[in-house]
Design an enzyme around this catalytic site. Structure first.
Site, PDB file in Angstrom:
ATOM      1  N   ASP A   9       1.579   2.885   5.743  1.00 37.16           N
ATOM      2  CA  ASP A   9       2.315   1.634   5.533  1.00 37.16           C
ATOM      3  C   ASP A   9       2.005   0.725   6.711  1.00 37.16           C
ATOM      4  OD1 ASP A   9       4.247  -0.375   5.532  1.00 37.16           O
ATOM      5  OD2 ASP A   9       5.876   0.982   4.977  1.00 37.16           O
ATOM      6  N   ILE A  10       1.526  -0.455   6.432  1.00 36.83           N
ATOM      7  CA  ILE A  10       1.072  -1.321   7.529  1.00 36.83           C
ATOM      8  C   ILE A  10       2.219  -1.750   8.435  1.00 36.83           C
ATOM      9  CG2 ILE A  10       1.203  -3.586   6.370  1.00 36.83           C
ATOM     10  CD1 ILE A  10      -1.749  -3.929   7.601  1.00 36.83           C
ATOM     11  N   VAL A  32       2.509  -6.109   0.294  1.00 42.72           N
ATOM     12  CA  VAL A  32       2.499  -6.064   1.756  1.00 42.72           C
ATOM     13  C   VAL A  32       3.380  -7.186   2.322  1.00 42.72           C
ATOM     14  CG1 VAL A  32       1.047  -6.341   3.797  1.00 42.72           C
ATOM     15  CG2 VAL A  32       0.156  -5.160   1.829  1.00 42.72           C
ATOM     16  N   ASP A  33       3.248  -8.352   1.740  1.00 42.74           N
ATOM     17  CA  ASP A  33       3.982  -9.536   2.193  1.00 42.74           C
ATOM     18  C   ASP A  33       5.496  -9.268   2.165  1.00 42.74           C
ATOM     19  OD1 ASP A  33       4.237 -12.169   2.976  1.00 42.74           O
ATOM     20  OD2 ASP A  33       3.824 -13.020   0.998  1.00 42.74           O
ATOM     21  N   GLY A 123      -4.042  -5.657  -4.607  1.00 40.18           N
ATOM     22  CA  GLY A 123      -2.780  -5.292  -5.255  1.00 40.18           C
ATOM     23  C   GLY A 123      -2.479  -6.287  -6.359  1.00 40.18           C
ATOM     24  N   ILE A 124      -1.497  -7.123  -6.096  1.00 39.20           N
ATOM     25  CA  ILE A 124      -1.052  -8.115  -7.093  1.00 39.20           C
ATOM     26  C   ILE A 124      -2.207  -9.035  -7.503  1.00 39.20           C
ATOM     27  CG2 ILE A 124       0.502 -10.112  -7.374  1.00 39.20           C
ATOM     28  CD1 ILE A 124       2.491  -8.427  -5.517  1.00 39.20           C
TER      29      ILE A 124
HETATM   30  N1  AR6 Z   1       1.310  -1.194   3.641  1.00 33.48           N
HETATM   31  C1  AR6 Z   1      -0.019  -1.177   3.380  1.00 33.48           C
HETATM   32  N2  AR6 Z   1      -0.546  -1.528   2.198  1.00 33.48           N
HETATM   33  C2  AR6 Z   1       0.310  -1.913   1.225  1.00 33.48           C
HETATM   34  C3  AR6 Z   1       1.714  -1.967   1.409  1.00 33.48           C
HETATM   35  C4  AR6 Z   1       2.213  -1.584   2.692  1.00 33.48           C
HETATM   36  N3  AR6 Z   1       3.510  -1.603   2.971  1.00 33.48           N
HETATM   37  N4  AR6 Z   1       2.275  -2.409   0.249  1.00 33.48           N
HETATM   38  C5  AR6 Z   1       1.270  -2.613  -0.631  1.00 33.48           C
HETATM   39  N5  AR6 Z   1       0.082  -2.305  -0.057  1.00 33.48           N
HETATM   40  P1  AR6 Z   1      -0.724  -6.826  -2.252  1.00 33.48           P
HETATM   41  P2  AR6 Z   1      -2.632  -9.029  -2.768  1.00 33.48           P
HETATM   42  C6  AR6 Z   1      -1.288  -2.377  -0.604  1.00 33.48           C
HETATM   43  O1  AR6 Z   1      -0.219  -6.911  -3.646  1.00 33.48           O
HETATM   44  O2  AR6 Z   1      -3.280  -8.256  -3.855  1.00 33.48           O
HETATM   45  C7  AR6 Z   1       2.281 -10.888  -2.658  1.00 33.48           C
HETATM   46  O3  AR6 Z   1       3.276 -11.228  -3.572  1.00 33.48           O
HETATM   47  C8  AR6 Z   1      -1.466  -2.505  -2.075  1.00 33.48           C
HETATM   48  O4  AR6 Z   1      -1.356  -1.222  -2.710  1.00 33.48           O
HETATM   49  O5  AR6 Z   1       0.251  -6.680  -1.153  1.00 33.48           O
HETATM   50  O6  AR6 Z   1      -3.495  -9.738  -1.752  1.00 33.48           O
HETATM   51  C9  AR6 Z   1       1.813 -12.082  -1.842  1.00 33.48           C
HETATM   52  O7  AR6 Z   1       2.894 -12.955  -1.526  1.00 33.48           O
HETATM   53  C10 AR6 Z   1      -2.873  -3.062  -2.161  1.00 33.48           C
HETATM   54  O8  AR6 Z   1      -3.840  -2.019  -1.979  1.00 33.48           O
HETATM   55  O9  AR6 Z   1      -1.613  -8.147  -1.868  1.00 33.48           O
HETATM   56  C11 AR6 Z   1       0.824 -12.730  -2.760  1.00 33.48           C
HETATM   57  O10 AR6 Z   1       1.470 -13.550  -3.724  1.00 33.48           O
HETATM   58  C12 AR6 Z   1      -2.967  -3.987  -0.940  1.00 33.48           C
HETATM   59  O11 AR6 Z   1      -1.901  -3.541  -0.088  1.00 33.48           O
HETATM   60  C13 AR6 Z   1       0.170 -11.554  -3.452  1.00 33.48           C
HETATM   61  O12 AR6 Z   1       1.128 -10.496  -3.387  1.00 33.48           O
HETATM   62  C14 AR6 Z   1      -2.773  -5.452  -1.237  1.00 33.48           C
HETATM   63  O13 AR6 Z   1      -1.777  -5.617  -2.235  1.00 33.48           O
HETATM   64  C15 AR6 Z   1      -1.071 -11.091  -2.725  1.00 33.48           C
HETATM   65  O14 AR6 Z   1      -1.688 -10.082  -3.465  1.00 33.48           O
END
Ligand code: AR6
Length: 170
Positions: A9-10, A32-33, A123-124
């Protein structure tokens, strides 16, 4: 620069700066955000709002990066970057690589030595995990930052970590 892959977890990483996979609004979201704002507390959002009221009135453009405090997180700074949404018909990989390059540039400006990255856009925003890792490594392997000596790619979950290890091994 040394590159490492870790599963985790970051928000728990003990590094100078962690990178946030944000959106242009800089005002929070899921993934992550959401985790960063939840664990980091309101000081991060307050600085993001100030950025929107000053340099980034129209939001942070895709591919760019900007730093704020890390609030209550173990890191000192959060570097917010905005990944591109995956498209099957348009190649947006250069923008994804910009996220890593610009985040490293901001880290250098802060004189950070250790930086943790999430897998931006995977992710998203729907980017295929293997290619997201490939784009990240393309930048991290060729970067020659001034102060950053360690880049950590933090993979969320065993499956994502396994795919990243396979891509790293080539
Ligand atoms: N620690 C590390 N990695 C994580 C964590 C965590 N706590 N949580 C999720 N991931 P994403 P995006 C992974 O969706 O695709 C938000 O709503 C996840 O499994 O966080 O760039 C923003 O506000 C995936 O592999 O980011 C934007 O609207 C990676 O982190 C949108 O999502 C990125 O997933 C950005 O989407």
């Amino acid at each position: 620069m040394e590159i490492s892959l870790v599963e985790g977890d970051i928000t728990t990483q003990r590094v100078d700066a962690i990178v946030n996979a944000a959106n242009s609004s800089l005002l929070g979201g899921g993934g992550v955000d959401g985790a960063i704002h939840r664990r980091g507390g309101p000081a991060i959002l307050a600085e993001c709002r100030a950025l929107r009221a000053s340099r980034y009135g129209r939001g942070l453009p895709t591919g760019q990066a900007v730093a704020t405090t890390a609030g209550n997180l173990p890191a000192r700074w959060v570097i917010h970057t905005v990944g591109p949404v995956w498209s099957a018909t348009e190649d947006r990989a250069a923008l994804l690589r910009d996220c890593y390059a610009n985040s490293l540039r901001v880290a250098d400006e802060l004189a950070a030595t250790t930086v943790a990255f999430p897998l931006v856009s995977a992710g998203i925003y729907g980017w295929p995990v293997d290619d997201a890792v490939r784009q990240a490594l393309t930048v991290l392997r060729t970067a020659a930052p001034a102060t950053v000596t360690q880049a950590r790619l933090v993979l969320f979950g065993a499956d994502t970590h396994r795919i990243a290890e396979q891509v790293l091994a080539g």
